[in-house]
Design a protein around this motif. Structure first.
Motif, mmCIF file in Angstrom:
data_model
loop_
_atom_site.group_PDB
_atom_site.id
_atom_site.type_symbol
_atom_site.label_atom_id
_atom_site.label_comp_id
_atom_site.label_asym_id
_atom_site.label_seq_id
_atom_site.Cartn_x
_atom_site.Cartn_y
_atom_site.Cartn_z
ATOM 1 N N ILE A 1 0.837 -1.196 0.000
ATOM 2 C CA ILE A 1 0.000 0.000 0.000
ATOM 3 C C ILE A 1 0.875 1.251 0.000
ATOM 4 C CG2 ILE A 1 -0.251 0.261 2.512
ATOM 5 C CD1 ILE A 1 -3.360 0.767 1.721
ATOM 6 N N GLN A 2 2.093 1.134 0.522
ATOM 7 C CA GLN A 2 3.040 2.243 0.473
ATOM 8 C C GLN A 2 3.410 2.569 -0.971
ATOM 9 O OE1 GLN A 2 4.506 4.227 3.064
ATOM 10 N NE2 GLN A 2 5.056 5.386 1.225
ATOM 11 N N GLU A 3 3.572 1.530 -1.791
ATOM 12 C CA GLU A 3 3.884 1.748 -3.205
ATOM 13 C C GLU A 3 2.727 2.432 -3.920
ATOM 14 O OE1 GLU A 3 4.364 -1.412 -6.585
ATOM 15 O OE2 GLU A 3 6.327 -1.172 -5.620
ATOM 16 N N ALA B 1 -5.242 9.893 -0.991
ATOM 17 C CA ALA B 1 -6.608 9.371 -0.888
ATOM 18 C C ALA B 1 -7.216 9.185 -2.275
ATOM 19 C CB ALA B 1 -7.469 10.313 -0.048
ATOM 20 N N GLN B 2 -6.984 10.163 -3.156
ATOM 21 C CA GLN B 2 -7.505 10.086 -4.521
ATOM 22 C C GLN B 2 -6.944 8.860 -5.250
ATOM 23 O OE1 GLN B 2 -9.289 12.911 -6.547
ATOM 24 N NE2 GLN B 2 -9.710 11.046 -7.695
ATOM 25 N N GLY B 3 -5.651 8.632 -5.133
ATOM 26 C CA GLY B 3 -5.039 7.495 -5.796
ATOM 27 C C GLY B 3 -5.567 6.166 -5.277
ATOM 28 N N ILE B 4 -5.755 6.067 -3.978
ATOM 29 C CA ILE B 4 -6.261 4.827 -3.384
ATOM 30 C C ILE B 4 -7.695 4.568 -3.828
ATOM 31 C CG2 ILE B 4 -6.888 3.699 -1.215
ATOM 32 C CD1 ILE B 4 -4.494 5.210 0.066
ATOM 33 N N VAL B 5 -8.535 5.598 -3.772
ATOM 34 C CA VAL B 5 -9.933 5.435 -4.179
ATOM 35 C C VAL B 5 -10.030 5.105 -5.665
ATOM 36 C CG1 VAL B 5 -12.116 6.670 -4.511
ATOM 37 C CG2 VAL B 5 -10.910 6.838 -2.337
ATOM 38 N N THR B 6 -9.206 5.746 -6.478
ATOM 39 C CA THR B 6 -9.206 5.448 -7.909
ATOM 40 C C THR B 6 -8.863 3.982 -8.162
ATOM 41 O OG1 THR B 6 -8.593 7.719 -8.484
ATOM 42 C CG2 THR B 6 -8.158 6.023 -10.133
ATOM 43 N N CYS B 7 -7.903 3.458 -7.424
ATOM 44 C CA CYS B 7 -7.522 2.054 -7.541
ATOM 45 C C CYS B 7 -8.694 1.145 -7.166
ATOM 46 C CB CYS B 7 -6.311 1.767 -6.654
ATOM 47 S SG CYS B 7 -5.638 0.097 -6.805
ATOM 48 N N PRO C 1 -2.927 -3.622 -3.656
ATOM 49 C CA PRO C 1 -1.646 -3.908 -2.982
ATOM 50 C C PRO C 1 -1.537 -5.361 -2.510
ATOM 51 C CG PRO C 1 -2.553 -1.829 -2.221
ATOM 52 C CD PRO C 1 -3.607 -2.446 -3.071
ATOM 53 N N MET C 2 -0.446 -6.008 -2.878
ATOM 54 C CA MET C 2 -0.268 -7.420 -2.565
ATOM 55 C C MET C 2 -0.082 -7.659 -1.067
ATOM 56 S SD MET C 2 1.988 -8.983 -5.715
ATOM 57 C CE MET C 2 3.349 -7.808 -5.569
#
Length: 333
Positions: free
Chosen positions: A171-173, A210-216, A232-233
């Motif tokens: 998730i850091q990546e 937050a935007q990047g995580i939600v987009t994913c 994230p693995m």
């Protein structure tokens, strides 16, 4: 991470826009929203333009946003009049880069497109932009606001690295990718608004993540339909979930817990961003309007108990224009 993050989602503070109507909005709020340029008006204007070159370049950007990033399209219309054109140019630039990965059949072609944009940005700073509508508009924004080239190049570089169809290792990546793309875009947007403030930069960093995580998360059903999983693995391994579970659209508890943890991380970043609220200049708030749609998604996914494939998550929020307008009027994010 699961213990600390889960509490932030399922604790007493709910997701969503529960506090949005704490103050009464203007009585004519909906009427004002209805007067915003609609999709049909933009289409007519684009058709009337003399072409995708300089004369119709701004309208081209608006139409691109309307088709590919409707939330950004709405947000750009709520920027101060003198900043709307530059804001839409930045978002159109982001869309151009974002759609490269899905629009090419070979990585080599994608790399060639990224190289085009690298050269285009270099040429913009030499006052010699390519005759391409988004590039023309971005060049105008660069000249008008003296935009930092480093942020533009960082977005391209990060999108280029992401052309490989690989899941994020951690998730850091994913957060690093979001910081380098969405975060950089927000830093540029703050420059368009004339805001130079450390607290605004900190808020932008967290909102970008937050935007990047939600987009994913939002893209997961689409990616799984193409037999791809980018979640994230490390979070998947922690809950004993494989990529095949997502490809099969498995809905058991472990799969939901993966989504739960990732959504919690996005919520935590929004919470951190809002902790700077009182210190952030009001002039910066238009850059952060997309927190409305982020929170809307997090609220909806919580409502369906983190079933990432639930049909309701694919439905558009018809009240989003009104919610954005009210948030803009209240000068909050």
């Amino acid at each position: 991470m699961a213990t600390s993050m889960l509490g932030s989602v399922r604790g007493p503070r709910p997701f969503g826009l529960a506090n949005l109507f704490h103050r009464q909005p203007p009585r004519d709020a909906w009427e004002r929203v209805r007067r915003l340029p609609g999709p049909s008006a933009v289409r007519r204007s684009v058709a009337a333009a003399s072409g995708p070159g300089i004369p119709g370049s701004h309208l081209y950007c608006l139409e691109l946003l309307r088709k590919r990033d409707y939330e950004s399209y709405l947000c750009s219309l709520l920027f101060p009049a003198e900043c709307q054109r530059s804001a839409s140019a930045l978002r159109a630039f982001n869309v151009e880069l974002a759609q490269v990965k899905d629009s090419v059949s070979e990585k080599t072609i994608g790399l060639m497109r990224m190289q085009f944009w690298k050269k285009a940005v270099e040429d913009m700073y030499c006052d010699n932009p390519p005759h391409q509508p988004v590039a023309i508009e971005l060049w105008k924004a660069v000249k008008k606001h003296n935009l930092t080239k480093r942020w533009l190049m960082r977005i391209i570089d990060e999108r280029e690295k992401n052309l490989d169809d690989k899941a994020y290792r951690s998730i850091q990546e994913l957060e690093d990718y979001a910081e380098n793309t969405q975060g950089s875009l927000l830093y540029l947007t703050l420059e368009v608004l004339g805001v130079k403030d450390l607290h605004a930069d900190h808020a932008a960093s967290h909102i970008g993540k937050a935007q990047g995580i939600v987009t994913c998360l939002r893209a997961t059903p689409y990616h799984s339909s193409r037999r791809q999983v980018f979640l994230p693995m490390d979070v998947c391994v922690q809950h004993g979930v494989s990529q095949e579970d997502f490809l099969r659209r498995n809905q058991d508890k472990n799969v939901r817990d993966v989504v739960y943890d990732i959504a919690s991380q996005a919520h935590l970043h929004l919470k951190h961003a809002r902790s700077f609220h009182r210190s952030v200049p009001a002039e910066a708030f238009p850059a952060f309007l997309q927190t409305v749609s982020l929170e809307d998604y997090l609220k909806k996914i919580q409502r369906v108990d983190f079933d990432i494939f639930h049909p309701s998550l694919q439905q558009k929020n018809t009240l989003l224009p009104l919610s954005l307008y009210i948030q803009s009027w209240r000068k909050r994010y």
